[in-house]
Enzyme design. Structure first.
Site, PDB file in Angstrom:
ATOM      1  N   GLU A 666       0.850  -1.184   0.000  1.00  0.00           N
ATOM      2  CA  GLU A 666       0.000   0.000   0.000  1.00  0.00           C
ATOM      3  C   GLU A 666       0.894   1.246   0.000  1.00  0.00           C
ATOM      4  O   GLU A 666       2.077   1.160   0.349  1.00  0.00           O
ATOM      5  CB  GLU A 666      -0.888   0.011   1.251  1.00  0.00           C
ATOM      6  CG  GLU A 666      -1.841  -1.167   1.372  1.00  0.00           C
ATOM      7  CD  GLU A 666      -2.994  -1.106   0.382  1.00  0.00           C
ATOM      8  OE1 GLU A 666      -3.212  -0.033  -0.209  1.00  0.00           O
ATOM      9  OE2 GLU A 666      -3.669  -2.139   0.190  1.00  0.00           O
ATOM     10  N   ASP A 677      -3.224  -5.690   7.578  1.00  0.00           N
ATOM     11  CA  ASP A 677      -3.853  -6.135   6.336  1.00  0.00           C
ATOM     12  C   ASP A 677      -4.162  -7.627   6.397  1.00  0.00           C
ATOM     13  O   ASP A 677      -5.245  -8.068   5.995  1.00  0.00           O
ATOM     14  CB  ASP A 677      -2.926  -5.820   5.153  1.00  0.00           C
ATOM     15  CG  ASP A 677      -3.587  -6.079   3.814  1.00  0.00           C
ATOM     16  OD1 ASP A 677      -4.632  -5.452   3.550  1.00  0.00           O
ATOM     17  OD2 ASP A 677      -3.072  -6.898   3.041  1.00  0.00           O
ATOM     18  N   LYS A 681      -7.767  -9.862   6.466  1.00  0.00           N
ATOM     19  CA  LYS A 681      -8.057 -10.971   5.542  1.00  0.00           C
ATOM     20  C   LYS A 681      -8.484 -12.227   6.282  1.00  0.00           C
ATOM     21  O   LYS A 681      -9.460 -12.890   5.895  1.00  0.00           O
ATOM     22  CB  LYS A 681      -6.833 -11.238   4.667  1.00  0.00           C
ATOM     23  CG  LYS A 681      -6.522 -10.130   3.681  1.00  0.00           C
ATOM     24  CD  LYS A 681      -5.252 -10.409   2.895  1.00  0.00           C
ATOM     25  CE  LYS A 681      -4.952  -9.280   1.902  1.00  0.00           C
ATOM     26  NZ  LYS A 681      -3.690  -9.492   1.148  1.00  0.00           N
TER      27      LYS A 681
END
Length: 814
Positions: A666, A677, A681
């Protein structure tokens, strides 16, 4: 003989009238012709407005009169040769003087009766027929002008008079028995009573005039010349794919006309129905076009001939226990409406007799409500009947066709098509003859309803998807490239037409209602409006396109908060943005519920594994009855790239910098390196497996040193990766000493989840995971020992875009 009628658009200007004269001349070479004309385009409305202003004592009527005067004098000067102009202009000015005096009288007494209104509005056709007759004569054609006021006799119901056919037919027959002219010009719309007072046949009455003449003379054909090439399968202003109907029956034409097909005035057919005189709808501006032939029996095999609609309708409901089994309720109800001259377009009644529902024009709504409440005041006071309910801003949509009753499933197909596109049906009416099936819907849904029904009944079943794409950077740009590349393939092979209607970047937004040219969308953005997410949402909902899809290619929390608003408008959402699905569980659940409630898919395959079918596979496992017991996964393509390239020769800081350059991380690499992140997920996978976990429930064993965790900015964070090089080198050396490779692993097991950097031995499925690949191991009741494995590229703009594209196609195939 043949009768030709030309509407206001056909005679709106001198240029148009020249086209009319050419058509009349060509027709007269084959047979005698009667020509009926409307007022010049827009003049009838001007005359009505002038009368209204004069009645209200507003001197602005004089300005409108001047406009009418100038319009007709201009047409005379442009059409009539100079040598003949004097006489024509003199006659027109005499007529204008009479009109001016009439308006002045209305102004002085502040009163406008229906009789006087008829006199004023009749001047439009009297002007146009005289001017066009003189223009035809100046072209050396054998023509004569006959005032229909001398032929058509009516009752005294001014503004919408009923024709007295016995006297009218006798007058017309007598006239044509002695007529010698090849071409006879008639003003449409106008007539006179038995007492010789001016009357009119109602708006659209010029069509009616032509039909009366055609029937009385047993003409071989009636041609209605207008500005479209016939009656269309739907209104072409709403449905671009609509096309002219080549032939249609009288009954079908009447149904379509009643339900808003404005090219034909509904009463037109009545005078010629028994005599079976064909009607042809033709285009003045494309005279060679075939048009629509209206005959006794259509030869078109499609049971559906057209889809029509009426706008601006109000739905009125009267209900109550006191109606059940009581004779005369309907008579009283519709008698009250009749006394107020309110026309009812649709009626439906519950079999229990508990309620009656009907549709009327919005403009009559308040008058109807008052009339019904007055009629049933006693029953309402006794609470036997509820006060009338009036709901405005509706529309009626109708399927029309003679042979629908012999084809099964048409009504089911109609209603299921509307339902799948979230067009709510408020009321339904279908006659026993099944020549039309009508439904009341919200006015805002007209365009969508017409398009989806037209696609279902008339088109080759190519499904149109309308995309609104937010974010056209790395991922969004690649997505648009892929859509552009595959557009024709999707049409040819999947019958999907994918159109991008709106796009945004971080600064601008751009729309094209016909579809954005993907070769030049960037130029459109450069010249677009300043980005306003509320305005973007408003535009999407106002367009109300069928199969609308909101595509979020950003990592913005603000944009993710808009998903619910789109889903509530039946706009599907496709996103690679993980924030919504990893937000609080209540919001996640609400989005899933809204998706079901509004039949708007909410797809987020790219939230985990980019283009890999991880979430789809998981959904199929759950749907088929399997139960997930454990998930082990490497879910960060960014971290996998980093640790696959990190070694003694290449510092950790250099690898992170390289990952950013190649688009694996990112813009803020802390999102990837902190493990947040990956936490999102595994949370999404856990929730899709049935767990109610929150993000705070996931244990994160960070490999970052404290200095990196405490960094306040991206530059400061990147600097700590250099100053803490020894920390990262030690992690690498320990793994190498144990003959292991470093992988950032996510795990879900028995309702608990954790993420962290782990040393992976050489015999583990994760060990040989290369580049930026992802891998997921699903342990389930069916795969207890040998897990179901999904492995492949898990990061990068191309694969993420392809995952988004796959979700879009999935919606199209739904």
């Amino acid at each position: 003989m043949k009768v030709l009628k030309f509407g206001g658009s056909s005679v709106a200007s001198s240029e148009n009238i020249k086209k009319v004269i050419k058509i009349v001349k060509e027709s007269s070479l084959q047979t005698n012709v009667a020509v009926v004309v409307s007022a010049l385009g827009g003049v009838t409305d001007l005359l009505l407005k002038a009368g209204e202003l004069a009645c209200n004592g507003d001197e602005a009527y004089k300005e409108i009169f001047k406009t009418i005067e100038d319009k007709h004098i201009t047409v005379v000067r442009e059409l009539i040769p100079v040598n003949n102009q004097s006489g024509v202009l003199g006659h027109i000015k005499k007529m204008l003087n009479i009109l001016e005096n009439t308006l002045e009288g209305v102004f002085l007494i502040n009163e406008l009766s229906a009789k006087t209104s008829d006199k004023i509005v009749s001047f439009g056709e009297l002007f146009s027929s005289y001017i066009i007759a003189e223009a035809i004569k100046s072209n050396h054609l054998n023509a004569e002008l006959k005032n229909t006021q001398e032929l058509i006799v009516t009752d005294e119901n001014f503004s919408n008079a009923a024709v007295l056919f016995e006297k009218t037919n006798a007058n017309i027959e007598a006239f044509f028995n002695q007529n010698k002219a090849k071409i006879v010009m008639f003003p449409g719309f106008v007539a006179k009573t038995e007492k010789g007072e001016v009357s009119t046949l109602g708006r659209g009455g010029s069509d009616y005039t032509a039909a009366i003449i055609a029937a009385a003379t047993n003409s071989e054909l009636l041609e209605i010349w207008t500005d479209v090439s016939g009656m269309y399968t739907a209104n072409p202003n709403f449905v671009r794919e609509a096309f002219p109907i080549n032939n249609i029956s009288y009954q079908e034409a009447m149904e379509l006309s009643h339900f808003g097909a404005k090219v034909l005035y509904p009463p037109t057919i009545q005078p010629i129905l028994k005599k079976e005189i064909p009607i042809c709808i033709k285009n003045t501006f494309e005279p060679k076009a075939e048009g629509t032939l209206i005959v006794k029996t259509s030869s078109n095999n499609n049971p559906i001939k057209g889809i029509s609609h009426i706008e601006n309708m109000a739905l009125v409901t009267i209900e109550g226990g006191g109606m059940i089994g009581i004779p005369g309720i309907s008579k009283r109800l519709f008698g009250a409406l009749s006394s107020e001259k309110i026309s009812v377009s649709l009626i439906t009644q519950a079999s229990s007799e508990h309620s009656i529902c009907f549709a009327i024009s919005n403009k009559d709504a308040s008058k109807a409500k008052q009339a019904i409440n007055d009629e049933f005041s006693y029953e309402i006071e006794q609470q036997k009947i509820d006060p009338v309910i009036v709901e405005e801003n509706n529309a009626i949509i109708a399927l029309v066709g003679d042979h629908m009753k012999s084809h099964q499933g048409i009504s089911g197909k109609m209603f299921s098509t509307l339902g799948k596109n979230n067009v709510n049906i408020r009321a339904i009416a279908q006659g026993a003859s099944e020549k039309n099936i009508s439904a009341v819907i919200a006015h805002k849904d007209i365009k969508k309803a017409l398009n989806v029904l037209h696609a279902a009944f008339f088109e080759n079943q190519t499904k149109q998807l309308n995309l609104f794409v937010v974010g056209v950077g790395n991922v969004g740009g690649k997505l648009l490239e892929q859509i552009k590349q595959q557009q024709q393939y999707l049409i040819d092979n999947l019958k999907l037409q994918v159109r991008v209607i709106g796009v945004t970047n971080s600064r601008k937004m751009f729309f094209n209602e016909d579809g954005i040219n993907l070769d030049s969308y960037q130029q459109g953005l450069d010249n677009g409006e300043t980005l306003d997410l509320d305005l973007f949402h408003k535009k999407v909902t106002e367009l109300n396109y069928r199969n609308s899809i909101f595509v979020d290619n950003t990592a913005s929390a603000k944009i993710s908060e808009l998903y619910a608003d789109y889903l509530k408008e039946s706009v599907s959402v496709v996103t690679c943005n993980k924030i919504a699905c990893s937000s609080n569980y209540t919001n996640y659940l609400n989005l899933k519920q809204l998706s079901r409630e509004y039949n708007a898919p909410f797809l987020f395959e790219t939230n985990v594994g980019a283009g890999l079918p991880i979430i789809d596979t998981l959904k199929n496992l759950i749907a088929s009855g399997d139960k997930v017991t454990k998930i082990q996964a490497v879910l960060s393509g960014s971290l996998n790239f980093v640790f696959n390239n990190f070694n003694i020769e290449t510092s950790f800081a250099e690898v992170v910098d390289l990952a950013g350059i190649q688009g694996y991380t990112e813009p803020d690499p802390r999102i990837d390196l902190s493990g947040v992140d990956v936490m999102r997920k595994i949370l999404i996978l856990a929730r899709e497996s049935g767990s109610r976990l929150e993000l705070s429930d996931i244990e994160n064993d960070s490999f970052l040193p404290q200095a990196s965790l405490d960094a306040d900015s991206v530059p400061e964070f990147l600097e700590t990766l250099k100053t803490e090089a020894e920390h990262f080198n030690k992690i690498y050396q320990n793994a190498a000493a144990n003959n292991c490779r470093l992988k950032f692993v996510a795990e879900y097991d028995n309702g608990a989840a954790n993420v962290g950097l782990k040393e992976i031995p050489s015999d583990h499925p994760f060990y040989n995971l290369d580049g930026s690949d992802n891998i997921v191991l699903f342990f389930t009741d069916r795969y207890p020992v040998q897990p179901l494995i999904i492995k492949g590229a898990g990061a990068g703009a191309d694969v993420t875009a392809s995952g988004l594209f796959a979700d879009i196609i999935r919606i199209g195939n739904n």
